[in-house]
Design an enzyme around this catalytic site. Structure first.
Site, PDB file in Angstrom:
ATOM      1  N   ALA A   1     -57.404  -3.413  -1.978  1.00 35.23           N
ATOM      2  CA  ALA A   1     -57.826  -2.108  -2.487  1.00 35.23           C
ATOM      3  C   ALA A   1     -58.294  -2.308  -3.933  1.00 35.23           C
ATOM      4  CB  ALA A   1     -56.671  -1.120  -2.426  1.00 35.23           C
TER       5      ALA A   1
ATOM      6  N   ASP B   1     -46.371   3.978  10.804  1.00 34.47           N
ATOM      7  CA  ASP B   1     -46.009   3.126   9.664  1.00 34.47           C
ATOM      8  C   ASP B   1     -45.736   4.003   8.447  1.00 34.47           C
ATOM      9  OD1 ASP B   1     -45.483   0.808   8.318  1.00 34.47           O
ATOM     10  OD2 ASP B   1     -47.572   0.334   7.877  1.00 34.47           O
TER      11      ASP B   1
ATOM     12  N   GLY C   1     -55.848  -5.964   3.951  1.00 31.03           N
ATOM     13  CA  GLY C   1     -56.984  -5.655   3.100  1.00 31.03           C
ATOM     14  C   GLY C   1     -56.653  -5.616   1.621  1.00 31.03           C
TER      15      GLY C   1
HETATM   16  N1  LIG Z   1     -56.260   5.577  -2.399  1.00 30.10           N
HETATM   17  C1  LIG Z   1     -55.523   4.861  -3.235  1.00 30.10           C
HETATM   18  N2  LIG Z   1     -55.326   5.291  -4.484  1.00 30.10           N
HETATM   19  C2  LIG Z   1     -54.584   4.580  -5.347  1.00 30.10           C
HETATM   20  N3  LIG Z   1     -53.993   3.417  -5.047  1.00 30.10           N
HETATM   21  C3  LIG Z   1     -54.139   2.940  -3.802  1.00 30.10           C
HETATM   22  C4  LIG Z   1     -54.918   3.622  -2.839  1.00 30.10           C
HETATM   23  N4  LIG Z   1     -54.895   2.917  -1.698  1.00 30.10           N
HETATM   24  C5  LIG Z   1     -54.155   1.836  -1.944  1.00 30.10           C
HETATM   25  N5  LIG Z   1     -53.697   1.832  -3.205  1.00 30.10           N
HETATM   26  C6  LIG Z   1     -52.858   0.825  -3.841  1.00 30.10           C
HETATM   27  O1  LIG Z   1     -53.195  -0.427  -3.316  1.00 30.10           O
HETATM   28  C7  LIG Z   1     -52.087  -1.015  -2.675  1.00 30.10           C
HETATM   29  C8  LIG Z   1     -52.547  -1.757  -1.441  1.00 30.10           C
HETATM   30  O2  LIG Z   1     -53.004  -0.800  -0.512  1.00 30.10           O
HETATM   31  P1  LIG Z   1     -53.326  -1.216   0.965  1.00 30.10           P
HETATM   32  O3  LIG Z   1     -53.525   0.029   1.701  1.00 30.10           O
HETATM   33  O4  LIG Z   1     -54.423  -2.206   0.969  1.00 30.10           O
HETATM   34  O5  LIG Z   1     -52.063  -1.979   1.444  1.00 30.10           O
HETATM   35  P2  LIG Z   1     -50.602  -1.451   1.784  1.00 30.10           P
HETATM   36  O6  LIG Z   1     -50.691  -0.125   2.417  1.00 30.10           O
HETATM   37  O7  LIG Z   1     -49.743  -1.538   0.565  1.00 30.10           O
HETATM   38  O8  LIG Z   1     -50.140  -2.559   2.809  1.00 30.10           O
HETATM   39  P3  LIG Z   1     -50.481  -2.684   4.351  1.00 30.10           P
HETATM   40  O9  LIG Z   1     -51.923  -2.389   4.515  1.00 30.10           O
HETATM   41  O10 LIG Z   1     -50.130  -4.080   4.670  1.00 30.10           O
HETATM   42  O11 LIG Z   1     -49.598  -1.682   5.032  1.00 30.10           O
HETATM   43  C9  LIG Z   1     -51.131   0.119  -2.383  1.00 30.10           C
HETATM   44  O12 LIG Z   1     -49.813  -0.296  -2.345  1.00 30.10           O
HETATM   45  C10 LIG Z   1     -51.400   1.079  -3.522  1.00 30.10           C
HETATM   46  O13 LIG Z   1     -50.618   0.703  -4.638  1.00 30.10           O
END
Ligand SMILES: Nc1ncnc2c1ncn2[C@@H]1O[C@H](COP(=O)(O)OP(=O)(O)OP(=O)(O)O)[C@@H](O)[C@H]1O
Length: 710
Positions: free
Chosen positions: A231, A339, A229
């Site tokens: 963000a 995870d 996804g």
């Molecule tokens: N609630 C939040 N507040 C601030 N930054 C966020 C938040 N959620 C995600 N992010 C930022 O967006 C990035 C991408 O988040 P996302 O959850 O989509 O993927 P991920 O966790 O890094 O990867 P994956 O989903 O493949 O494990 C994160 O690494 C973080 O830097």
């Protein structure tokens, strides 16, 4: 991508190929290690691996293929049903809204069943899109209502009054999770039908509602992308609150599953160290999105590996403590994160860490689920306490070199759980050995991941095995880690916790409900600088028969050294409640053993107890105040206890205060262990210093000596 291992065919989904540089380095040792030992291609930090050939009949992994929602399905296609809804509409009930309300209700209550086996996730999206196109006139009408709720005239021009009140009622029905999950749901529904809902339960109330519309939000830039996804930040226009919107990148089934799982888990959770679910967004490009709290400080990984940011041991301990608290909560809700890693922990601007990213987590849906739901909503269910009791029966030994050995008797449920074989998911660097080996695993895989994170935090070292030394059996190479990454000023207990969590044997890893108080106490000790000086005395309950005897025995058993002990749930609060963490001072009281003076003081304190509705068993003897804690200390009673100590400090001038627990306290052993771990002295019944703590701990009373200057 797939390859054949000795045991089975493994399918690997490659995630974030661009992040492969460190793993695809020319470092021969690492490549060999990764190839031969991790048994997987790791040109990415996160994998999902399915054991397609596993015929293990006990396998109970998440299966989104099941549980079709025939109710919804039949209602969509059934013309008669629709007609009957139209009839409702004629009476003032809009069928399109009904569908939306119904779908959202079901989706929030149970996304897994709503997006079902018989209906692929993509179908569900289409279904939602279909609903959205049908409801747009209704939304327009409602928007006007929202904008001008005080302007009755205008409202009446756009939408008749019946429709408005009905809509308000129905939107309200659709939203609150609690009402859907709680046993009071029916009652609430009835109340709503009776028109008792007020405007305050509007969709705009962030704390009560979880459905947003695109036209209520300003869409900000993309702040990050995961495999599944995207963000991006969004701002809720009405309040200016910034949130993060997560949307699936694609409509493929896998991404939808992850999306649904994340919502399914997030919506149940409420804890300061767990990312807060804000709601669903339904009409953004016809895509399903959800909103979470915006965490301004970025990922923990970025912070700990950015060496330009100075991090004190206290700050690092707080990070660790926060994660442990969040994970303790998750495990108490029967959720395995699977995870947990430093990218999935986000740091708030105040330094507090929240655990995030539940797309790969697993909820154990078993007979306790009802209780778990209750507990999640009010935080006080018996299932949580029984879970904690189970966990606290863990017997922990701290060896002289600081290692921790945890021996936890297995419950029947644990034995059953142990037999389960789940999917191999997560990020390999943090992955527990048992999972990497394709063995059965349970929630203790999260403890291993936490251990690796602690190593990252302590050594500010990447979890990549190129840097963080590992053993051939996927464990932590303790010797090398100590040598290379543990500086002399690091509290040795912090290292000990990290090592214990990384134990190859899941039984030896301390549960989060154990490591959390350890870390909390350790952080406080570091903060106040008392770690080295404190002594802690524990008396055997065999010496405590009655109040009088207690006094005599306690008096006789006080260590004849300079002792100053504070700690545990109570002591920490005492410390925390005091400016600069100053200890309770020794104020001389009753220099002579003046019975009259003693009696006066006794009266004063009992008056204080009455006035403050305190139920402590208190005895003043000589110049020592003895306080027996009640069986259960709820948060409020702890505060009262602190006020009592302060009162004693200020007015009674006790030379010292001795506090002991009621024998029936269930958490005695764990608190004892915590303080042994922190280096407090523990006396065995024969008054010798205990080296290890065994099941005797269950028989122990605790004694705090506050500023006893003998
Ligand atoms: N609630 C939040 N507040 C601030 N930054 C966020 C938040 N959620 C995600 N992010 C930022 O967006 C990035 C991408 O988040 P996302 O959850 O989509 O993927 P991920 O966790 O890094 O990867 P994956 O989903 O493949 O494990 C994160 O690494 C973080 O830097």
């Amino acid at each position: 991508m797939s390859f054949i291992s000795r045991e089975r065919i493994v399918y690997i989904m490659i995630v974030e190929p661009c992040s492969s540089t460190s793993l695809l380095s020319n470092n021969h040792r690492t490549q060999k290690y990764l190839k031969n030992r991790f048994h997987m291609s790791m040109n990415k930090p996160s994998i999902k691996q399915n054991n397609h050939l596993s015929t293990n009949e006990n396998r109970t992994d998440d299966d989104y293929g099941g549980g079709g929602n025939s109710e919804i399905c039949s209602k969509i296609t059934n013309g008669d049903n629709r007609k009957s809804r139209s009839n409702n509409h004629n009476r003032g009930n809009d069928p399109t809204r009904w569908w939306l309300v119904h779908f959202i209700q079901r989706f929030i209550a149970d996304p897994k069943r709503t997006l079902t086996r018989s209906r692929s996730a993509t179908d569900a999206t289409r279904f939602l899109r279909h609903i959205q196109t049908r409801i747009s006139p209704a939304i327009k009408c409602d928007s006007v209502y929202e904008e001008s709720s005080t302007n009755t005239k205008r409202r009446n021009n756009n939408c008749d009054q019946n429709q408005i009140s009905l809509y308000t009622r129905m939107r309200s029905q659709s939203v609150p999770i609690n009402s859907i999950c709680s046993p009071n749901h029916q009652l609430l529904s009835l109340q709503r039908q009776a028109g008792t809902l007020t405007r305050s339960s509007s969709v705009h109330d962030l704390h009560r509602h979880e459905v947003f519309r695109a036209n209520e939000l300003d869409f900000g830039p993309i702040i990050g992308q995961g495999f599944y996804g995207i963000a991006r930040t969004v701002t809720f226009r009405k309040t200016g609150q910034i949130m993060v919107m997560k949307e699936t990148k694609t409509f493929d089934k896998e991404a939808q599953k992850i999306f649904v799982k994340e919502v399914q888990v997030l919506k149940r959770l409420k804890h300061p160290n767990v990312l807060h679910f804000m709601g669903l967004l339904l009409d953004k490009d016809n895509q399903m999105c959800f909103l979470v709290d915006y965490i301004a400080g970025g990922t923990l990984k970025n912070i700990i590996h950015d060496l330009s940011i100075p991090l004190t041991w206290l700050q690092r301990l707080r990070y660790a403590k926060d994660i442990a608290a969040g994970m303790e909560y998750l495990h108490s809700c029967n959720i395995i994160h699977r995870d947990l890693n430093s990218s999935n922990c986000l740091v708030k601007s105040n330094g507090q860490v929240v655990v995030a990213d539940f797309g790969l987590s697993r909820i154990n849906l078993d007979e306790d689920d009802d209780y778990v739901t209750t507990q999640m909503n009010d935080g006080t269910s018996s299932s949580l306490s029984s879970f904690r009791r189970d966990q606290r029966s863990t017997s922990t030994t701290i060896t002289s070199n600081g290692n921790i050995v945890v021996v936890r008797p297995k419950t029947r449920r644990q034995i059953l759980k142990d037999r389960q074989r789940y999917t191999v998911v997560g990020s390999p660097y943090w992955m527990a050995p048992e999972m990497l080996k394709g063995q059965c695993y349970d929630e203790r895989v999260d403890i291993f991941s936490f251990g690796i994170m602690l190593c990252e935090i302590i050594g500010r070292v990447q979890a990549d095995p190129d840097y963080l030394p590992r053993t051939q059996d996927f464990g932590l190479n303790v010797h090398l880690f100590n040598q290379k990454y543990c500086s002399k000023d690091c509290p040795k207990q912090f290292i000990a916790i990290a090592i214990a969590c990384c134990d190859i044997n899941p039984d030896s890893r301390p549960a989060f409900c154990v490591s959390h108080p350890w870390l909390e106490a350790l952080a406080l000790s570091v903060e106040t600088g008392y770690l080295q000086e404190k002594k802690f005395i524990i008396m055997s309950c065999t010496k405590v028969q009655s109040t009088n005897q207690t006094i005599n025995n306690f008096s006789a058993a006080v260590l004849p050294s300079s002792t100053c002990a504070e700690g545990g749930s109570v002591g920490r609060r005492v410390l925390a409640s005091r400016p600069n963490g100053s200890i309770i001072k020794s104020i001389e009281f009753a220099k002579t053993n003046d019975d009259k003076g003693l009696q006066i003081k006794h009266d004063i304190i009992h008056q204080f107890l009455r006035e403050h509705n305190l139920s402590w068993s208190i005895t003043l003897h000589m110049n020592i105040l003895y306080v027996q804690l009640p069986k259960e200390l709820c948060a409020g009673s702890k505060e009262k206890f602190v006020s009592l100590l302060e009162f004693a400090d200020d007015t009674l001038h006790c030379k010292k205060v001795i506090i002991y627990f009621n024998k029936a306290r269930s958490d005695r052993a764990i608190v004892v262990k915590t303080f042994m771990f922190l280096g407090f002295h523990v006396l065995s019944p024969d008054n010798t210093l205990m080296q290890t703590i065994d099941k005797q701990a269950e028989e122990l009373y605790m004694v705090y000596l506050i500023d006893g200057d003998e």
